[in-house]
Design an enzyme around this catalytic site. Structure first.
Site, mmCIF file in Angstrom:
data_model
loop_
_atom_site.group_PDB
_atom_site.id
_atom_site.type_symbol
_atom_site.label_atom_id
_atom_site.label_comp_id
_atom_site.label_asym_id
_atom_site.label_seq_id
_atom_site.Cartn_x
_atom_site.Cartn_y
_atom_site.Cartn_z
ATOM 1 N N CYS A 119 0.814 -1.227 0.000
ATOM 2 C CA CYS A 119 0.000 0.000 0.000
ATOM 3 C C CYS A 119 0.842 1.269 0.000
ATOM 4 O O CYS A 119 0.333 2.342 -0.304
ATOM 5 C CB CYS A 119 -0.924 0.010 1.201
ATOM 6 S SG CYS A 119 -1.955 -1.431 1.265
ATOM 7 N N HIS A 154 -3.245 7.258 2.382
ATOM 8 C CA HIS A 154 -3.686 5.948 1.905
ATOM 9 C C HIS A 154 -5.041 5.658 2.540
ATOM 10 O O HIS A 154 -5.244 5.878 3.735
ATOM 11 C CB HIS A 154 -2.662 4.888 2.304
ATOM 12 C CG HIS A 154 -3.141 3.493 2.086
ATOM 13 N ND1 HIS A 154 -3.748 3.093 0.914
ATOM 14 C CD2 HIS A 154 -3.132 2.399 2.889
ATOM 15 C CE1 HIS A 154 -4.080 1.817 1.014
ATOM 16 N NE2 HIS A 154 -3.718 1.369 2.211
ATOM 17 N N ASN A 176 -10.201 -0.106 0.228
ATOM 18 C CA ASN A 176 -8.740 -0.042 0.206
ATOM 19 C C ASN A 176 -8.239 -0.563 -1.145
ATOM 20 O O ASN A 176 -8.331 -1.760 -1.420
ATOM 21 C CB ASN A 176 -8.200 -0.896 1.355
ATOM 22 C CG ASN A 176 -6.679 -0.894 1.428
ATOM 23 O OD1 ASN A 176 -6.014 -0.429 0.510
ATOM 24 N ND2 ASN A 176 -6.150 -1.412 2.510
HETATM 25 N N1 ACO Z 1 -18.553 -8.227 9.705
HETATM 26 C C1 ACO Z 1 -18.943 -8.497 10.963
HETATM 27 N N2 ACO Z 1 -18.089 -8.855 11.927
HETATM 28 C C2 ACO Z 1 -16.786 -8.956 11.595
HETATM 29 C C3 ACO Z 1 -16.322 -8.712 10.299
HETATM 30 C C4 ACO Z 1 -17.263 -8.349 9.330
HETATM 31 N N3 ACO Z 1 -16.925 -8.068 8.054
HETATM 32 N N4 ACO Z 1 -14.996 -8.906 10.272
HETATM 33 C C5 ACO Z 1 -14.622 -9.241 11.500
HETATM 34 N N5 ACO Z 1 -15.710 -9.289 12.316
HETATM 35 C C6 ACO Z 1 -15.772 -9.598 13.735
HETATM 36 C C7 ACO Z 1 -14.587 -10.393 14.206
HETATM 37 O O1 ACO Z 1 -14.805 -11.764 13.994
HETATM 38 C C8 ACO Z 1 -14.551 -10.039 15.681
HETATM 39 O O2 ACO Z 1 -15.516 -10.820 16.340
HETATM 40 P P1 ACO Z 1 -15.209 -11.449 17.794
HETATM 41 O O3 ACO Z 1 -14.978 -10.258 18.686
HETATM 42 O O4 ACO Z 1 -16.454 -12.221 18.087
HETATM 43 O O5 ACO Z 1 -13.988 -12.288 17.598
HETATM 44 C C9 ACO Z 1 -15.041 -8.605 15.732
HETATM 45 O O6 ACO Z 1 -15.693 -8.370 14.464
HETATM 46 C C10 ACO Z 1 -13.926 -7.571 15.921
HETATM 47 O O7 ACO Z 1 -12.886 -7.834 14.993
HETATM 48 P P2 ACO Z 1 -11.574 -6.948 14.958
HETATM 49 O O8 ACO Z 1 -10.667 -7.471 13.878
HETATM 50 O O9 ACO Z 1 -11.000 -6.793 16.325
HETATM 51 O O10 ACO Z 1 -12.215 -5.547 14.518
HETATM 52 P P3 ACO Z 1 -11.510 -4.142 14.368
HETATM 53 O O11 ACO Z 1 -12.262 -3.143 15.130
HETATM 54 O O12 ACO Z 1 -10.038 -4.220 14.583
HETATM 55 O O13 ACO Z 1 -11.756 -3.815 12.824
HETATM 56 C C11 ACO Z 1 -10.555 -3.898 10.748
HETATM 57 C C12 ACO Z 1 -11.267 -4.686 11.842
HETATM 58 C C13 ACO Z 1 -11.582 -3.041 10.007
HETATM 59 C C14 ACO Z 1 -9.911 -4.877 9.799
HETATM 60 C C15 ACO Z 1 -9.498 -2.982 11.377
HETATM 61 O O14 ACO Z 1 -8.727 -3.704 12.306
HETATM 62 C C16 ACO Z 1 -8.574 -2.403 10.358
HETATM 63 O O15 ACO Z 1 -8.960 -1.643 9.492
HETATM 64 N N6 ACO Z 1 -7.264 -2.689 10.464
HETATM 65 C C17 ACO Z 1 -6.285 -2.145 9.576
HETATM 66 C C18 ACO Z 1 -6.295 -2.888 8.337
HETATM 67 C C19 ACO Z 1 -5.488 -2.152 7.329
HETATM 68 O O16 ACO Z 1 -5.283 -0.975 7.388
HETATM 69 N N7 ACO Z 1 -5.050 -2.909 6.383
HETATM 70 C C20 ACO Z 1 -4.469 -2.352 5.322
HETATM 71 C C21 ACO Z 1 -3.058 -1.944 5.535
HETATM 72 S S1 ACO Z 1 -2.176 -2.717 4.402
HETATM 73 C C22 ACO Z 1 -2.958 -2.525 2.987
HETATM 74 O O17 ACO Z 1 -3.587 -1.480 2.795
HETATM 75 C C23 ACO Z 1 -2.913 -3.650 2.012
#
Ligand code: ACO
Length: 332
Positions: A115, A255, A285
């Protein structure tokens, strides 16, 4: 002899027509519109048609950027394509795009920095121009992440989209244009975001497909924690290297990985919403493509003016991150 400055003179983007909404995803995996919007800010994303690919999108974005810069393809000295999803292992995406554009005098290579790839590409273009190795460079960020997503994995499939953005960078005495570029990485954290299959360690086999090694795996919340301080620190360093202060910055073009990441970075940089551009709502993304798509849309929406000071900041797999400061010299 004075070192030439590197100035952005053209820009453009391409996104596929097909829109995949959160409502569509609700029918595909166990998710809800509310969860996706609240956790990421994404409402819809674009997905390539069967006959589209990273290179077809890159060529379309490149063509738009060349037209804007009034540079003909044969005048390009280099094409660099930042991508983790090239059409092939060989030839490179840059080779395919060179042929497509008819840029017969250009050196061609791809750049893999996930990214953060577009910022790495700008840094390379700036360096090649400073070294007088090139005078006109097409820098493209292009990705077809939809073909690497596991559409049964709700923790990743809701986040990504396809698209391409491009800029033309030219040697100029009007500079400084790209005033600074900070590149960082941490291979020690690479397990947080991977696609393990398809390379020389795990070449494609029946087993690798069965074990889903060709899909993106991400520890999202861990990525989140590293992304915010890293992007903010890189932006601060790039601003200082450019001889500027935070208050001098007119627009942050980050980004677009997650709205909450963008808001947290902006808060650390003490930039209010009027000085931050976001379009993640519509595209999700798009990895290396997200900053040049956002830049192109920011310009189209009248958010960028001649004399403005822009900051780009990104974070991605690798891990890689970085930031660049650009003095905007082009007329809209
Ligand atoms: N719908 C519903 N529930 C979901 C989903 C979904 N799509 N995805 C995950 N969950 C659930 C999980 O199973 C978890 O449930 P649990 O508590 O029962 O285990 C709960 O939601 C919380 O999951 P987390 O992963 O802790 O949620 P978080 O608040 O961290 O959000 C997210 C997840 C959106 C992925 C966030 O962590 C994020 O954006 N991280 C950064 C990712 C990123 O920037 N990546 C790109 C960088 S590199 C690149 O760009 C290629």
């Amino acid at each position: 002899m004075q070192t030439p400055d590197a100035v952005i003179t053209g820009w453009g983007h391409y996104v596929p027509e097909r829109v995949l909404t959160n409502a569509d995803l609700e029918r595909m995996v166990g998710t809800t519109n509310e969860w996706i919007v609240e956790r990421s800010g994404i409402r819809e994303r674009r997905i390539v048609a069967d006959d589209e690919s990273t290179c077809s999108m890159a060529a379309a974005a490149g063509r738009a950027a060349l037209a804007r810069a009034r540079v003909s393809a044969t005048d390009l000295d280099v094409i660099v394509i930042a991508t983790t999803t090239p059409d092939y292992l060989l030839p490179t995406a840059a080779a395919v795009v060179q042929h497509e554009l008819g840029a017969t005098n250009a050196g061609i290579f791809d750049l893999g920095a996930a990214c953060a790839g577009f910022i790495y590409g700008l840094a390379v273009a700036r360096g090649l121009i400073a070294a007088a190795s090139a005078r006109r460079i097409l820098v493209v960020g292009a990705e077809t992440i939809s073909r690497y997503v596991d559409w049964t994995d709700r923790s990743t499939c809701v986040l990504f989209g396809d698209g391409a953005g491009a800029v033309v960078v030219e040697a100029s005495a009007e500079g400084p244009g790209i005033a600074s570029a900070v590149l960082r990485g941490d291979g020690g954290k690479s397990e947080l975001l991977t696609v393990k299959g398809g390379g020389s360690k795990h070449p494609p086999t029946l087993e690798s497909v069965r074990d889903k090694l060709h899909h993106i795996r991400m520890q999202g919340s861990e990525v989140f924690k590293v992304a915010v301080p890293s992007m903010a620190a890189a932006a601060e360093e790039a601003i200082a290297q450019a001889g500027l202060r935070l208050r001098d910055i007119d627009l942050l073009v980050p980004h677009q990985a997650n709205l909450r990441i963008i808001e947290a970075v902006a808060k650390r940089l003490r930039l209010d919403a009027s000085r931050v551009f976001t379009n993640i709502e519509h595209y999700g993304n798009t990895s290396a493509a997200s900053i040049p798509i956002a830049l192109s849309e920011a310009i189209a929406q009248g958010r960028v003016h001649r004399g403005d000071r822009l900051v780009f900041a990104a974070f991605g797999g690798g891990m890689t991150w970085g930031a660049a400061v650009v003095n905007w010299t082009a007329a809209p």
